[in-house]
Design an enzyme around this catalytic site. Structure first.
Site, PDB file in Angstrom:
ATOM      1  N   TRP A 101       0.843  -1.205   0.000  1.00 15.49           N
ATOM      2  CA  TRP A 101       0.000   0.000   0.000  1.00 15.49           C
ATOM      3  C   TRP A 101       0.872   1.247   0.000  1.00 15.49           C
ATOM      4  O   TRP A 101       0.576   2.223  -0.689  1.00 15.49           O
ATOM      5  CB  TRP A 101      -0.972  -0.008   1.171  1.00 15.49           C
ATOM      6  CG  TRP A 101      -1.945  -1.138   1.105  1.00 15.49           C
ATOM      7  CD1 TRP A 101      -2.065  -2.160   1.998  1.00 15.49           C
ATOM      8  CD2 TRP A 101      -2.920  -1.386   0.075  1.00 15.49           C
ATOM      9  NE1 TRP A 101      -3.059  -3.019   1.593  1.00 15.49           N
ATOM     10  CE2 TRP A 101      -3.593  -2.573   0.429  1.00 15.49           C
ATOM     11  CE3 TRP A 101      -3.281  -0.726  -1.093  1.00 15.49           C
ATOM     12  CZ2 TRP A 101      -4.611  -3.124  -0.356  1.00 15.49           C
ATOM     13  CZ3 TRP A 101      -4.303  -1.254  -1.870  1.00 15.49           C
ATOM     14  CH2 TRP A 101      -4.949  -2.437  -1.506  1.00 15.49           C
ATOM     15  N   ASP A 171      -1.372   6.598   6.414  1.00 18.99           N
ATOM     16  CA  ASP A 171      -2.476   5.710   6.058  1.00 18.99           C
ATOM     17  C   ASP A 171      -2.661   4.763   7.246  1.00 18.99           C
ATOM     18  O   ASP A 171      -1.775   3.969   7.549  1.00 18.99           O
ATOM     19  CB  ASP A 171      -2.093   4.937   4.785  1.00 18.99           C
ATOM     20  CG  ASP A 171      -3.110   3.863   4.392  1.00 18.99           C
ATOM     21  OD1 ASP A 171      -4.091   3.650   5.128  1.00 18.99           O
ATOM     22  OD2 ASP A 171      -2.902   3.239   3.320  1.00 18.99           O
ATOM     23  N   LYS A 195     -11.778  -1.791   6.954  1.00 21.89           N
ATOM     24  CA  LYS A 195     -10.900  -2.712   7.685  1.00 21.89           C
ATOM     25  C   LYS A 195     -11.349  -2.797   9.144  1.00 21.89           C
ATOM     26  O   LYS A 195     -11.785  -3.830   9.601  1.00 21.89           O
ATOM     27  CB  LYS A 195      -9.438  -2.243   7.598  1.00 21.89           C
ATOM     28  CG  LYS A 195      -8.932  -2.019   6.187  1.00 21.89           C
ATOM     29  CD  LYS A 195      -8.664  -3.320   5.439  1.00 21.89           C
ATOM     30  CE  LYS A 195      -8.588  -3.154   3.933  1.00 21.89           C
ATOM     31  NZ  LYS A 195      -7.426  -2.479   3.420  1.00 21.89           N
TER      32      LYS A 195
HETATM   33  C1  LIG Z   1      -7.010  -1.947   2.173  1.00 18.65           C
HETATM   34  C2  LIG Z   1      -5.972  -0.890   2.261  1.00 18.65           C
HETATM   35  C3  LIG Z   1      -5.892   0.136   1.301  1.00 18.65           C
HETATM   36  C4  LIG Z   1      -6.795   0.196   0.091  1.00 18.65           C
HETATM   37  O1  LIG Z   1      -8.080   0.495   0.457  1.00 18.65           O
HETATM   38  P1  LIG Z   1      -9.228   0.767  -0.632  1.00 18.65           P
HETATM   39  O2  LIG Z   1     -10.289   1.387   0.196  1.00 18.65           O
HETATM   40  O3  LIG Z   1      -9.590  -0.564  -1.201  1.00 18.65           O
HETATM   41  O4  LIG Z   1      -8.682   1.680  -1.659  1.00 18.65           O
HETATM   42  C5  LIG Z   1      -4.937   1.098   1.483  1.00 18.65           C
HETATM   43  N1  LIG Z   1      -4.110   1.085   2.536  1.00 18.65           N
HETATM   44  C6  LIG Z   1      -4.159   0.113   3.458  1.00 18.65           C
HETATM   45  C7  LIG Z   1      -3.207   0.148   4.617  1.00 18.65           C
HETATM   46  C8  LIG Z   1      -5.084  -0.898   3.354  1.00 18.65           C
HETATM   47  O5  LIG Z   1      -5.131  -1.860   4.290  1.00 18.65           O
END
Ligand SMILES: *Cc1c(COP(=O)(O)O)cnc(C)c1O
Length: 360
Positions: A101, A171, A195
Protein backbone atom coordinates in the site's frame (compact mmCIF):
# COMPACT_ATOMS: atom_id res chain seq x y z
CA UNK A 1 -28.64 -18.51 11.33
CA UNK A 2 -25.06 -19.29 12.14
CA UNK A 3 -22.24 -16.78 12.16
CA UNK A 4 -18.62 -17.73 11.51
CA UNK A 5 -15.43 -16.27 12.93
CA UNK A 6 -14.36 -14.04 10.08
CA UNK A 7 -10.62 -13.29 9.92
CA UNK A 8 -10.86 -11.32 6.65
CA UNK A 9 -8.46 -8.39 6.18
CA UNK A 10 -11.25 -6.31 4.70
CA UNK A 11 -14.13 -5.87 4.25
CA UNK A 12 -14.08 -7.39 7.68
CA UNK A 13 -15.99 -8.43 10.77
CA UNK A 14 -18.33 -5.85 12.35
CA UNK A 15 -19.62 -5.92 15.93
CA UNK A 16 -22.64 -8.20 16.10
CA UNK A 17 -24.45 -5.67 18.34
CA UNK A 18 -24.10 -3.06 15.58
CA UNK A 19 -25.40 -5.42 12.90
CA UNK A 20 -28.44 -6.22 15.05
CA UNK A 21 -29.14 -2.55 15.68
CA UNK A 22 -28.98 -1.55 12.01
CA UNK A 23 -31.14 -4.57 11.15
CA UNK A 24 -33.73 -3.37 13.67
CA UNK A 25 -33.71 0.09 12.10
CA UNK A 26 -33.74 -1.15 8.50
CA UNK A 27 -37.39 -0.41 7.74
CA UNK A 28 -37.97 2.56 10.03
CA UNK A 29 -35.06 4.66 11.22
CA UNK A 30 -35.96 6.47 14.43
CA UNK A 31 -39.62 7.10 13.51
CA UNK A 32 -38.87 8.50 10.03
CA UNK A 33 -40.76 5.62 8.40
CA UNK A 34 -37.82 4.89 6.10
CA UNK A 35 -34.43 3.26 6.00
CA UNK A 36 -31.30 5.45 6.14
CA UNK A 37 -30.66 4.04 2.66
CA UNK A 38 -33.77 5.81 1.39
CA UNK A 39 -33.19 9.09 3.14
CA UNK A 40 -32.21 12.43 1.57
CA UNK A 41 -28.69 13.41 2.55
CA UNK A 42 -30.10 16.96 2.90
CA UNK A 43 -32.70 15.89 5.50
CA UNK A 44 -32.57 16.95 9.15
CA UNK A 45 -32.49 13.28 10.16
CA UNK A 46 -29.38 12.62 8.09
CA UNK A 47 -27.69 15.85 9.17
CA UNK A 48 -28.12 14.65 12.73
CA UNK A 49 -26.56 11.27 11.82
CA UNK A 50 -23.45 12.80 10.19
CA UNK A 51 -23.03 15.40 12.96
CA UNK A 52 -23.28 12.77 15.70
CA UNK A 53 -20.91 10.46 13.82
CA UNK A 54 -18.29 13.19 13.52
CA UNK A 55 -18.70 14.25 17.16
CA UNK A 56 -18.27 10.68 18.43
CA UNK A 57 -15.15 10.17 16.31
CA UNK A 58 -13.71 13.45 17.64
CA UNK A 59 -14.42 12.28 21.21
CA UNK A 60 -12.89 8.85 20.66
CA UNK A 61 -9.67 10.12 19.07
CA UNK A 62 -9.45 13.45 20.87
CA UNK A 63 -9.22 15.26 17.54
CA UNK A 64 -8.05 18.85 18.07
CA UNK A 65 -10.35 21.63 16.87
CA UNK A 66 -7.90 22.74 14.16
CA UNK A 67 -8.43 19.44 12.32
CA UNK A 68 -11.28 18.70 9.90
CA UNK A 69 -12.90 15.29 9.58
CA UNK A 70 -13.91 14.42 6.02
CA UNK A 71 -16.07 11.49 4.90
CA UNK A 72 -14.94 10.80 1.34
CA UNK A 73 -15.44 8.22 -1.39
CA UNK A 74 -12.92 6.46 -3.61
CA UNK A 75 -11.45 4.39 -0.81
CA UNK A 76 -8.00 4.70 0.66
CA UNK A 77 -6.52 4.32 -2.84
CA UNK A 78 -8.06 7.60 -3.98
CA UNK A 79 -6.07 9.34 -1.24
CA UNK A 80 -2.83 8.13 -2.86
CA UNK A 81 -3.48 10.81 -5.54
CA UNK A 82 -5.53 13.28 -3.53
CA UNK A 83 -2.72 13.85 -1.01
CA UNK A 84 -0.07 14.99 -3.52
CA UNK A 85 -2.63 16.92 -5.58
CA UNK A 86 -3.54 18.95 -2.51
CA UNK A 87 -0.40 19.28 -0.43
CA UNK A 88 2.64 18.62 -2.66
CA UNK A 89 3.21 22.35 -3.13
CA UNK A 90 6.98 22.06 -3.78
CA UNK A 91 6.35 18.88 -5.76
CA UNK A 92 8.64 16.94 -3.45
CA UNK A 93 7.62 14.32 -0.89
CA UNK A 94 9.39 11.57 1.04
CA UNK A 95 7.90 8.08 1.27
CA UNK A 96 8.75 5.21 3.61
CA UNK A 97 7.92 2.05 1.71
CA UNK A 98 6.95 -0.74 4.11
CA UNK A 99 4.55 -2.72 1.95
CA UNK A 100 2.35 -2.77 -1.10
CA UNK A 101 0.00 0.00 0.00
CA UNK A 102 2.87 2.36 0.77
CA UNK A 103 4.49 1.40 -2.53
CA UNK A 104 1.32 2.18 -4.45
CA UNK A 105 1.02 5.55 -2.71
CA UNK A 106 4.70 6.30 -3.49
CA UNK A 107 4.26 5.35 -7.16
CA UNK A 108 1.12 7.47 -7.45
CA UNK A 109 2.82 10.51 -5.92
CA UNK A 110 5.52 10.14 -8.57
CA UNK A 111 2.93 11.23 -11.14
CA UNK A 112 2.75 14.65 -9.51
CA UNK A 113 6.31 15.39 -8.48
CA UNK A 114 9.49 13.98 -7.03
CA UNK A 115 8.52 11.16 -4.69
CA UNK A 116 11.62 10.02 -2.81
CA UNK A 117 11.77 6.57 -1.27
CA UNK A 118 13.74 7.46 1.87
CA UNK A 119 13.45 4.06 3.56
CA UNK A 120 12.16 0.62 2.63
CA UNK A 121 11.89 -2.89 3.99
CA UNK A 122 11.41 -4.56 0.63
CA UNK A 123 14.82 -6.31 0.94
CA UNK A 124 13.26 -8.73 3.46
CA UNK A 125 9.76 -9.01 1.96
CA UNK A 126 8.49 -6.16 4.14
CA UNK A 127 8.80 -8.29 7.29
CA UNK A 128 10.06 -5.41 9.45
CA UNK A 129 9.85 -1.64 9.92
CA UNK A 130 13.07 0.15 8.97
CA UNK A 131 14.92 2.31 11.49
CA UNK A 132 13.35 5.76 11.06
CA UNK A 133 15.27 7.64 13.74
CA UNK A 134 17.62 9.46 11.35
CA UNK A 135 16.18 9.50 7.85
CA UNK A 136 17.52 11.44 4.88
CA UNK A 137 14.48 13.75 4.89
CA UNK A 138 14.61 16.11 1.90
CA UNK A 139 14.96 19.78 2.90
CA UNK A 140 12.24 20.79 0.42
CA UNK A 141 9.86 17.89 1.08
CA UNK A 142 6.22 18.88 1.55
CA UNK A 143 5.59 15.87 3.77
CA UNK A 144 6.80 12.46 4.91
CA UNK A 145 4.45 9.56 4.20
CA UNK A 146 3.94 6.27 6.01
CA UNK A 147 1.52 3.37 5.99
CA UNK A 148 1.29 2.92 9.75
CA UNK A 149 -0.02 -0.65 9.83
CA UNK A 150 0.85 -2.88 6.90
CA UNK A 151 -2.24 -4.99 6.37
CA UNK A 152 -0.64 -7.50 4.00
CA UNK A 153 2.66 -8.07 5.85
CA UNK A 154 1.49 -7.61 9.44
CA UNK A 155 3.95 -4.93 10.53
CA UNK A 156 3.20 -1.75 12.46
CA UNK A 157 5.13 1.42 13.24
CA UNK A 158 5.19 1.28 17.06
CA UNK A 159 7.20 4.52 17.03
CA UNK A 160 6.49 7.25 14.50
CA UNK A 161 9.41 8.26 12.25
CA UNK A 162 11.45 11.34 13.04
CA UNK A 163 10.36 13.56 10.15
CA UNK A 164 12.80 16.32 11.13
CA UNK A 165 9.99 18.81 11.41
CA UNK A 166 8.19 17.88 8.20
CA UNK A 167 4.48 17.15 8.15
CA UNK A 168 3.63 13.49 8.66
CA UNK A 169 0.94 11.84 6.53
CA UNK A 170 -0.28 8.39 7.57
CA UNK A 171 -2.48 5.71 6.06
CA UNK A 172 -4.05 4.03 9.10
CA UNK A 173 -6.64 1.95 7.22
CA UNK A 174 -5.96 -1.26 9.13
CA UNK A 175 -5.22 0.17 12.59
CA UNK A 176 -7.83 2.96 12.68
CA UNK A 177 -9.26 3.19 16.25
CA UNK A 178 -7.34 0.12 17.43
CA UNK A 179 -5.53 2.18 20.09
CA UNK A 180 -5.28 5.81 21.24
CA UNK A 181 -3.38 8.20 18.94
CA UNK A 182 -2.04 11.73 19.29
CA UNK A 183 -3.64 13.34 16.23
CA UNK A 184 -1.54 16.50 16.63
CA UNK A 185 1.56 14.53 15.54
CA UNK A 186 0.11 14.15 12.06
CA UNK A 187 -0.79 16.53 9.25
CA UNK A 188 -3.15 13.99 7.71
CA UNK A 189 -4.41 10.69 9.10
CA UNK A 190 -6.66 8.74 6.81
CA UNK A 191 -8.06 5.27 6.35
CA UNK A 192 -10.52 3.23 4.39
CA UNK A 193 -13.23 2.25 6.86
CA UNK A 194 -13.78 -1.31 5.63
CA UNK A 195 -10.90 -2.71 7.68
CA UNK A 196 -11.50 -1.76 11.29
CA UNK A 197 -14.60 0.45 11.27
CA UNK A 198 -17.49 -0.11 8.90
CA UNK A 199 -18.71 -1.27 5.49
CA UNK A 200 -16.69 -0.68 2.31
CA UNK A 201 -16.93 2.45 0.19
CA UNK A 202 -15.61 5.28 2.28
CA UNK A 203 -12.42 6.79 3.59
CA UNK A 204 -12.17 9.09 6.61
CA UNK A 205 -9.53 11.80 6.26
CA UNK A 206 -8.52 13.82 9.29
CA UNK A 207 -6.57 16.83 8.08
CA UNK A 208 -5.02 19.87 9.73
CA UNK A 209 -6.93 22.97 8.65
CA UNK A 210 -3.99 24.98 7.30
CA UNK A 211 -3.49 22.28 4.63
CA UNK A 212 -6.97 22.84 3.24
CA UNK A 213 -6.52 25.53 0.58
CA UNK A 214 -7.45 26.41 -2.98
CA UNK A 215 -3.75 26.31 -3.81
CA UNK A 216 -3.75 22.79 -5.24
CA UNK A 217 -1.85 21.38 -8.23
CA UNK A 218 -3.20 22.64 -11.58
CA UNK A 219 -5.86 20.36 -13.01
CA UNK A 220 -6.96 18.94 -9.65
CA UNK A 221 -10.64 18.04 -10.04
CA UNK A 222 -13.18 19.77 -7.79
CA UNK A 223 -14.10 16.40 -6.28
CA UNK A 224 -10.46 15.70 -5.40
CA UNK A 225 -9.89 19.03 -3.65
CA UNK A 226 -10.08 18.76 0.15
CA UNK A 227 -11.50 22.28 0.38
CA UNK A 228 -14.57 21.28 -1.63
CA UNK A 229 -15.52 18.69 0.98
CA UNK A 230 -14.35 20.64 4.01
CA UNK A 231 -16.45 23.68 3.03
CA UNK A 232 -19.51 21.51 2.44
CA UNK A 233 -19.25 19.42 5.62
CA UNK A 234 -18.69 16.29 3.47
CA UNK A 235 -22.02 16.99 1.73
CA UNK A 236 -20.78 18.61 -1.49
CA UNK A 237 -22.41 15.77 -3.37
CA UNK A 238 -24.26 12.69 -2.16
CA UNK A 239 -21.99 10.94 0.32
CA UNK A 240 -21.99 7.25 1.19
CA UNK A 241 -24.80 7.97 3.60
CA UNK A 242 -25.47 4.42 4.76
CA UNK A 243 -21.78 3.84 5.45
CA UNK A 244 -21.59 7.02 7.53
CA UNK A 245 -24.58 5.76 9.54
CA UNK A 246 -23.02 2.34 10.21
CA UNK A 247 -19.66 3.93 11.14
CA UNK A 248 -21.58 6.13 13.58
CA UNK A 249 -23.04 3.01 15.20
CA UNK A 250 -19.54 1.52 15.52
CA UNK A 251 -18.29 4.72 17.18
CA UNK A 252 -21.12 4.44 19.74
CA UNK A 253 -20.15 0.80 20.28
CA UNK A 254 -16.49 1.76 20.82
CA UNK A 255 -17.51 4.42 23.33
CA UNK A 256 -19.72 1.95 25.18
CA UNK A 257 -16.80 -0.53 25.27
CA UNK A 258 -14.77 2.10 27.09
CA UNK A 259 -12.95 3.87 24.26
CA UNK A 260 -9.57 3.39 22.61
CA UNK A 261 -7.54 2.73 25.76
CA UNK A 262 -9.76 -0.28 26.47
CA UNK A 263 -9.64 -1.36 22.82
CA UNK A 264 -5.85 -1.28 22.95
CA UNK A 265 -5.80 -3.56 26.02
CA UNK A 266 -8.28 -5.92 24.40
CA UNK A 267 -6.32 -5.96 21.15
CA UNK A 268 -3.02 -6.62 22.96
CA UNK A 269 -4.61 -9.45 24.87
CA UNK A 270 -6.07 -11.01 21.72
CA UNK A 271 -2.84 -10.66 19.71
CA UNK A 272 -0.77 -12.15 22.56
CA UNK A 273 -2.89 -15.32 22.53
CA UNK A 274 -2.00 -15.88 18.88
CA UNK A 275 1.64 -14.71 18.93
CA UNK A 276 2.44 -16.69 22.10
CA UNK A 277 1.17 -19.81 20.44
CA UNK A 278 3.04 -19.09 17.18
CA UNK A 279 6.30 -18.54 19.10
CA UNK A 280 6.24 -22.06 20.53
CA UNK A 281 4.55 -23.96 17.70
CA UNK A 282 6.56 -26.57 15.81
CA UNK A 283 4.28 -26.35 12.78
CA UNK A 284 3.34 -22.68 12.38
CA UNK A 285 5.55 -19.62 12.52
CA UNK A 286 4.93 -15.90 12.36
CA UNK A 287 6.66 -14.06 9.52
CA UNK A 288 7.30 -10.69 11.18
CA UNK A 289 10.18 -9.44 13.35
CA UNK A 290 8.66 -9.58 16.88
CA UNK A 291 9.20 -5.91 17.76
CA UNK A 292 7.33 -4.72 14.65
CA UNK A 293 4.33 -7.04 14.91
CA UNK A 294 0.87 -5.67 14.20
CA UNK A 295 -1.96 -6.12 16.69
CA UNK A 296 -4.43 -6.29 13.82
CA UNK A 297 -3.03 -8.50 11.04
CA UNK A 298 -1.11 -11.65 11.94
CA UNK A 299 0.52 -13.50 9.03
CA UNK A 300 1.90 -17.00 9.57
CA UNK A 301 3.12 -19.97 7.56
CA UNK A 302 3.96 -23.64 7.90
CA UNK A 303 6.69 -23.39 5.27
CA UNK A 304 4.87 -25.98 3.14
CA UNK A 305 2.34 -24.71 0.60
CA UNK A 306 0.30 -27.89 0.56
CA UNK A 307 0.11 -27.88 4.37
CA UNK A 308 -0.98 -24.21 4.33
CA UNK A 309 -3.76 -25.08 1.92
CA UNK A 310 -4.84 -28.06 3.99
CA UNK A 311 -4.97 -25.85 7.08
CA UNK A 312 -7.04 -23.09 5.45
CA UNK A 313 -9.48 -25.67 4.12
CA UNK A 314 -9.86 -27.44 7.47
CA UNK A 315 -10.23 -24.13 9.34
CA UNK A 316 -12.93 -22.98 6.92
CA UNK A 317 -14.86 -26.20 7.50
CA UNK A 318 -14.63 -25.49 11.24
CA UNK A 319 -16.17 -22.02 10.85
CA UNK A 320 -12.86 -20.10 11.01
CA UNK A 321 -12.92 -18.32 7.66
CA UNK A 322 -10.88 -16.00 5.42
CA UNK A 323 -7.53 -17.13 6.81
CA UNK A 324 -5.80 -17.35 3.45
CA UNK A 325 -2.85 -14.93 3.18
CA UNK A 326 -2.86 -12.09 0.65
CA UNK A 327 -2.54 -13.38 -2.90
CA UNK A 328 0.91 -11.76 -3.19
CA UNK A 329 2.45 -13.51 -0.16
CA UNK A 330 0.58 -16.79 0.37
CA UNK A 331 0.47 -18.60 3.70
CA UNK A 332 -2.13 -17.52 6.23
CA UNK A 333 -3.20 -14.25 7.80
CA UNK A 334 -5.56 -13.77 10.71
CA UNK A 335 -6.97 -10.26 10.88
CA UNK A 336 -8.16 -9.70 14.42
CA UNK A 337 -9.71 -6.25 14.29
CA UNK A 338 -11.62 -4.51 17.11
CA UNK A 339 -14.81 -6.42 16.33
CA UNK A 340 -13.18 -9.88 16.56
CA UNK A 341 -14.10 -11.22 20.00
CA UNK A 342 -11.39 -12.78 22.17
CA UNK A 343 -13.33 -16.01 21.91
CA UNK A 344 -12.67 -16.05 18.14
CA UNK A 345 -8.90 -15.89 18.67
CA UNK A 346 -9.08 -18.59 21.38
CA UNK A 347 -11.06 -20.83 19.03
CA UNK A 348 -8.50 -20.24 16.27
CA UNK A 349 -5.55 -21.11 18.52
CA UNK A 350 -7.32 -24.21 19.87
CA UNK A 351 -7.94 -25.30 16.28
CA UNK A 352 -4.30 -24.66 15.30
CA UNK A 353 -3.08 -26.73 18.27
CA UNK A 354 -5.27 -29.63 17.28
CA UNK A 355 -4.17 -29.32 13.65
CA UNK A 356 -0.55 -29.26 14.77
CA UNK A 357 -0.97 -32.43 16.84
CA UNK A 358 -2.55 -34.19 13.89
CA UNK A 359 -0.06 -32.99 11.30
CA UNK A 360 3.31 -32.40 12.95
C1 LIG B 1 -7.01 -1.95 2.17
C2 LIG B 1 -5.97 -0.89 2.26
C3 LIG B 1 -5.89 0.14 1.30
C4 LIG B 1 -6.79 0.20 0.09
O1 LIG B 1 -8.08 0.50 0.46
P1 LIG B 1 -9.23 0.77 -0.63
O2 LIG B 1 -10.29 1.39 0.20
O3 LIG B 1 -9.59 -0.56 -1.20
O4 LIG B 1 -8.68 1.68 -1.66
C5 LIG B 1 -4.94 1.10 1.48
N1 LIG B 1 -4.11 1.08 2.54
C6 LIG B 1 -4.16 0.11 3.46
C7 LIG B 1 -3.21 0.15 4.62
C8 LIG B 1 -5.08 -0.90 3.35
O5 LIG B 1 -5.13 -1.86 4.29
Amino acid sequence: MSRVYNFSAGPAVLPEEVLREVADEMLDYNGTGMSVMEMSHRSAAFQDIIDTTERDLRDLMGIPSNYKVLFLQGGASQQFAMIPMNIMKNRVADYIVTGQWAKKAWQEAGKYGKANKIASSEDKTFSYIPDCSDLPVSPDADYVYICENNTIYGTKFHTLPDTKGKDLVADVSSCFLSEPVDVSKYAIIYGGVQKNIGPAGMVITIIREDLITEDVLPGTPTMLTYKTHADAGSLYNTPNAYCIYVCGKVFKWLKAMGGLEVMKQRNEEKAAILYDYLDQSRLFKGTVVPKDRSLMNVPFITGDKAMDEKFVKAATAAGLVSLKGHRSVGGMRASIYNAMPKEGVEKLVAFMKKFEEENA
